[in-house]
Design an enzyme around this catalytic site. Structure first.
Site, PDB file in Angstrom:
ATOM      1  N   LEU A 689       0.807  -1.216   0.000  1.00 30.44           N
ATOM      2  CA  LEU A 689       0.000   0.000   0.000  1.00 30.44           C
ATOM      3  C   LEU A 689       0.842   1.270   0.000  1.00 30.44           C
ATOM      4  CD1 LEU A 689      -2.714  -1.060   2.615  1.00 30.44           C
ATOM      5  CD2 LEU A 689      -2.835  -1.218   0.125  1.00 30.44           C
ATOM      6  N   ASN A 693      10.327   5.650   5.222  1.00 26.91           N
ATOM      7  CA  ASN A 693      11.766   5.636   5.453  1.00 26.91           C
ATOM      8  C   ASN A 693      12.236   4.328   6.066  1.00 26.91           C
ATOM      9  OD1 ASN A 693      12.063   8.243   4.494  1.00 26.91           O
ATOM     10  ND2 ASN A 693      11.616   9.155   6.479  1.00 26.91           N
ATOM     11  N   ASP A 808       1.259  16.015  12.942  1.00 27.39           N
ATOM     12  CA  ASP A 808       1.477  15.659  11.532  1.00 27.39           C
ATOM     13  C   ASP A 808       0.160  15.599  10.780  1.00 27.39           C
ATOM     14  OD1 ASP A 808       3.035  15.150   9.337  1.00 27.39           O
ATOM     15  OD2 ASP A 808       3.168  12.992   9.685  1.00 27.39           O
TER      16      ASP A 808
END
Length: 1016
Positions: A689, A693, A808
């Site tokens: 999907l 990192n 975020d």
């Protein structure tokens, strides 16, 4: 009142002096026909006229201030001074402020056409003070080198040094002349504090730039010629970068050049323009100086793009919209402007963004330059490219160095800093700064720090610092800062004015008002002298300790030698015994079968560790005796698990036991909860999907339940290398908080487990894709944007109610469920224990969504989530970001300085909520109060929202994604979904100590609470 009267008298005297200069220059022009003299006199007249305009503005303001104080005192003596600021907002004050309102960047302050203002004078004084100090140090260095050359009788080097010395001396003369002029314009009574270009939180203090500079040198005017030069003098313009000459024009007798240069620059801070007068064939004498910081040029070019965009589009800021009353509240207004063609941006990237102007030379004259800087940026993205995916950034953790309670971290400064210990400049280098009190010094100086940090309690300060008997407090008083002065504690340059600057009347050191209480009582003693005293104290203590140790060791040496010999013999015997035991014990006994009905048994620590089903891992061991590879089960200790009976010996093994591969976890009986643990072999991977990192996110099916889940796979090696262990544990704890109420708008955790090389988060699979993909396909309507914003608001409210900030928030992290509702995902940047008014300072987030206080590296609260919420609503309503740039630096500059723009027909409540959420002052931001999300939820933008219906999903979603099957992945990037769903091999082997960082990671939502091994 006396101070104001004195200031008025001084200003009048300065105005008369400038008028006398003009009168004398005009008289001299009538007496001579020399064109060179005429040109010089003309430049003097022009400069005096500019000075008079500035001084007359200041004079009028002082008179208004004086009358305002008198009027206030006559009406209400007790509050007269408080009314003074409001009185100053008159026509004159407004006209004065208007002169500086068009200043976009520091580059405008160098523009000759920019009128003299407090900001311009402050900027030039700080720049010239620093340049003078550097040039004086440079001249001292030349003198030392010349003496060395004389000893070696190197005539060529001596001549070169003399040439450099003459040039340096001339530069110092020019700098002093320029400084005198701007000092003469200073008025002592000026009460306004002007933000310094180098102060803490400076918007333009950025890192060096790399790129291609295209610069055209046009012509010169009003340049002062050196004494004794004939009429037919030749002028040369040199371009220097990082103390190296990179380009030079041809000599010209007409002051016209029209030469273009392309200079490739690498990590360069500024470009120096030096105008030389050719005195003879060997000597060029500088007559004009100019310094242009590349960051200022880049900022000016960025602002030109924004201005062009505004003029082409016709969008305005919220303040202008309100003042001009252009906002029209119509139900169809936003739908009209939300069409794709209405939000198309003009192609500003291809336009000419060159900066062309007459720039002021110091001390006199102007130069016409046309400049364009193109950055070398591999991550460059056009401003008008629309919305796109951006990865989050996080400041890497660094080692902390503690000295007397100071917690020093290495910090890269991109502005002029001064070391608080030695007093020398850092000069764009790495320095050390205390996390708590912001004490700043060189890397070489931090071990010598003698001052105690405020974070260190007084009772724990039994250090040499306490033994310095020099206790003379400073006498700090309010000081009108004019010029370049630095804080003796934090090392930042002081802003111009009286409000924030303090100066010791005895020793003359300066500091910020907020730093005064941190300065130690060493008046009259330098920090270096205090360090020498400390060194003597330490040396004396060490010498005394060594003397005492030698005396005591002399008496006990013989007895200690015998004891050591005896104990070493015992140790050798013990080692021999252990060695024999180790070699006779089979190394593959861990592979023996585990009894299905173990009996509790007390086991000593030196014996076999008890096996726990949730923490078994598989390794492969080769045994030559058996002639085959035997799978060995690595066992881990669980303090709460029951001990197992000792398994049979290797000889009792009659047939091999089937075990999973090395990249799988072993599923066994949970001895405490009587439930089967989830492992890698329980899943069938279907597709990829996404990638990050540290690993992948994969779609998988749980074999036993035929349920689909998204599994986030992270490599242990990368987690350890990037010091993300605690962050990973925190992410798991945030998942558990989301699981507590099975929040409808948060991705929940099914389970998590680990293998030797990876850890796995088994999460809800949200098959509708993220909102970034959907908004790239079509613009959201007002209702759709409002619906998503309401559900996200409840998700943030739940986090904040549990002391968690998200940090975020972005379209990429908001997933769309098959039923049309959203779920917030990715908790990697969450932080716990963040209740109202709690602060943190980690630099992290996605660039376009980061609040100003994060960029300024200040302590921030959970209100940063509401700033990001404002950016999110803006993007959903208008299909573009409020703060754009071609790279991170330009985006950061836009966040810190630009005002968001809105279509002139945008509904008033939409503009209002965005304006209140995108407030740069975090204390005034909507949602920053103790009510948190309640203040946001009661805003008129959500007036038609029933929050109870939203929470219980009783509101019909405005959009339902179309899915062909439960495993349909069409809303995910084909770049990932077409890959084979396999885990790439990992060759690294983690040690036992490394594996201990991940103990207690396993969890299953089927348990009433986290597993007994969960200590995370």
């Amino acid at each position: 009142m006396d101070m104001i009267d004195e200031a008025i008298t001084e200003v009048v005297r300065k105005i008369e002096r400038e008028r006398s200069v003009i009168h004398g220059a005009l008289s001299m022009k009538r007496l001579t026909q020399n064109q060179t003299v005429h040109q010089q006199l003309h430049s003097n007249i022009e400069e005096s006229k500019k000075s008079i305009i500035y001084l007359e503005e200041r004079l009028e303001k002082l008179k208004l201030r004086k009358n305002g104080v008198r009027k206030s005192n006559s009406e209400k003596p007790s509050v007269g001074i408080e009314k003074n600021p409001s009185f100053s907002t008159t026509k004159s004050a407004k006209s004065f402020s208007s002169t500086s309102s068009n200043i976009d960047s520091n580059l405008d302050l160098l523009n000759y056409d920019t009128p003299l203002t407090i900001s311009k004078i402050s900027f030039l004084l700080q720049q010239l003070e620093f340049k003078l100090s550097v040039e004086e140090q440079y001249r001292k260095g030349i003198e030392k080198m010349a003496k060395l050359y004389e000893r070696e009788h190197d005539r060529r080097s001596i001549a070169e040094a003399e040439k450099k010395y003459v040039e340096s001396a001339q530069k110092i003369t020019l700098l002093k002349q320029a400084l005198k002029r701007y000092h003469d314009l200073h008025i002592e009574i000026d009460e306004e504090d002007v933000p310094s270009t180098e102060s803490r939180g400076n918007l333009n203090a950025r890192r060096p730039q790399s790129g291609l500079l295209k610069i055209t040198v046009g012509s010169l005017r009003n340049v002062t010629h050196s004494a004794g030069i004939s009429k037919q003098t030749e002028m040369i313009v040199a371009i220097r970068a990082e103390d190296l000459e990179r380009a030079r024009t041809r000599p010209s007798r007409t002051d016209r050049f029209n030469e273009t240069f392309e200079i490739d620059l690498e990590k360069t801070n500024e470009v120096e323009i030096v105008v030389y007068e050719k005195k003879n064939e060997k000597l060029l004498l500088p007559v004009g100086l100019l310094w242009i910081r590349l960051s200022d040029l880049v900022e000016k070019q960025r602002r030109k793009k924004v201005e062009q965009e505004v003029s082409d589009k016709g969008w305005v800021s919220a303040d202008k919209m309100i003042n001009q009353r252009l906002s029209i509240f119509l139900p169809s207004a936003l739908n009209n402007i939300s069409k794709p063609e209405s939000t198309d941006r003009p192609n500003t990237a291809s336009g000419n963004q060159s900066v062309s102007a007459w720039f002021s030379l110091e001390p006199m004259g102007q130069i016409n330059l046309t400049m364009n800087f193109t950055k070398h940026n591999t991550r460059k993205r056009p401003m008008d490219a629309g919305l796109g995916r951006q990865g989050a950034i996080r400041q890497r953790k660094e080692s902390v160095h503690e000295v007397y309670g100071h917690k020093f971290l290495q910090h890269q400064f991109y502005q002029i800093m001064r070391c608080a210990l030695c007093g020398e400049f850092l000069k764009n280098a790495a320095g050390m700064q205390c996390i708590d009190c912001h004490y700043t010094c060189h890397k070489k100086c931090y071990p010598k720090v003698v001052t105690k940090c405020i974070s260190k309690s007084s009772d724990s300060a039994s250090s040499e610092y306490e033994k310095i008997n020099h206790r003379i407090p400073h006498h700090f008083e309010s000081h009108t800062n004019i010029g370049a002065n630095w804080c003796c504690h934090c090392g930042y340059i002081l802003p111009l004015g009286r409000k924030t600057a303090r100066k010791c009347t005895e020793c003359g050191i300066t500091a910020h008002a907020q730093c005064v209480h941190l300065v130690p009582d060493f008046c009259g003693m330098s920090m270096e002298m205090a360090n020498r005293v400390i060194s003597e104290i330490r040396t004396t203590k060490i010498y005394k300790a060594q003397q005492h140790k030698q005396k005591s060791s002399h008496h006990k040496h013989h007895h200690h030698k015998k004891s050591k010999s005896s104990s070493s013999k015992h140790k050798e015997n013990d080692k021999a015994s252990v060695s024999i035991t180790t070699t006779t014990t089979p190394s593959i006994t861990p592979a023996d079968p585990v009894p299905t009905s173990p009996k509790p048994l007390a086991i000593e620590p030196v014996k076999r560790k008890p096996v726990h089903a949730g923490n078994l891992e598989v390794t492969s061991v080769s045994d030559n005796k058996l002639g085959a590879t035997v799978q060995v089960v690595e066992q881990k200790v669980d303090d709460k698990a029951d001990a197992l009976t000792k398994p049979p010996s290797l000889d009792a093994v009659k047939e091999p036991i089937p075990v999973p591969s090395v990249e799988t976890s072993v599923v066994a009986q949970d001895l405490t909860h009587k439930a089967k643990r989830i492992g890698l072999e329980d899943f069938t991977f279907l597709s990829v999907l996404g990638k990050g990192n540290f690993g992948k996110v994969m779609l998988a099916e749980l074999k036993s339940e035929k349920q689909l889940y998204a599994i986030k796979v992270l490599k242990k090696e990368f987690i350890l290398e990037n010091d993300e262990v605690e962050s990973t544990k925190s992410e798991k704890r945030v998942f558990l908080v989301a699981n507590r109420e099975r929040h409808p708008f948060l991705v929940n955790l099914h389970s998590c487990f680990q293998t030797e090389t990876r850890i796995y988060f088994v999460m809800d699979f949200v098959s509708g894709g993220d909102l970034m993909l959907h908004i790239q396909q079509e613009q959201f309507s007002r209702r759709r944007a409002q619906f998503y914003a309401a559900e996200v608001c409840l998700a943030l409210k739940y986090f904040h109610d549990n002391g968690i900030i998200y940090r975020d928030l972005k379209l990429d992290n908001i997933l769309l469920s098959p039923d049309g509702h959203v779920k917030v995902a990715d908790y990697g940047l969450c932080k716990e224990d963040m209740w109202h008014d709690n602060t943190t300072a980690t630099f992290c987030g996605t660039p376009e969504f980061m609040a100003p206080e994060i960029l300024l590296e200040q302590q921030y609260t959970r209100s940063v989530d509401w700033w990001a919420f404002g950016v999110l609503i803006y993007q959903m309503l208008l299909g573009q970001s409020p703060f754009r740039g071609e790279d991170e630096e330009e985006i950061f500059d836009a966040i810190l300085s630009d005002e968001p723009l809105y279509p002139i027909h945008m509904p008033r409540d939409s503009v209002s909520i965005l304006q209140q959420l995108l407030t740069r002052d975090p204390k005034k931001r909507l949602g920053s109060g103790p009510n948190d999300a309640e203040d946001v939820m009661t805003h008129p933008f959500f007036s038609n929202i029933n929050w109870d219906d939203i929470y219980h999903k009783r509101t019909q979603p405005p959009y339902i994604p179309s899915l062909n099957s439960p495993t349909d992945t069409k809303y995910f990037d084909e770049e990932f979904t077409r890959e084979l769903p396999v885990l790439t091999p990992v060759n690294s082997i983690l040690t036992k100590e490394m594996q201990q960082h991940f103990e207690g990671f396993s969890y299953s939502c089927e348990d009433d609470k986290p597993s007994t091994t969960d200590n995370a």
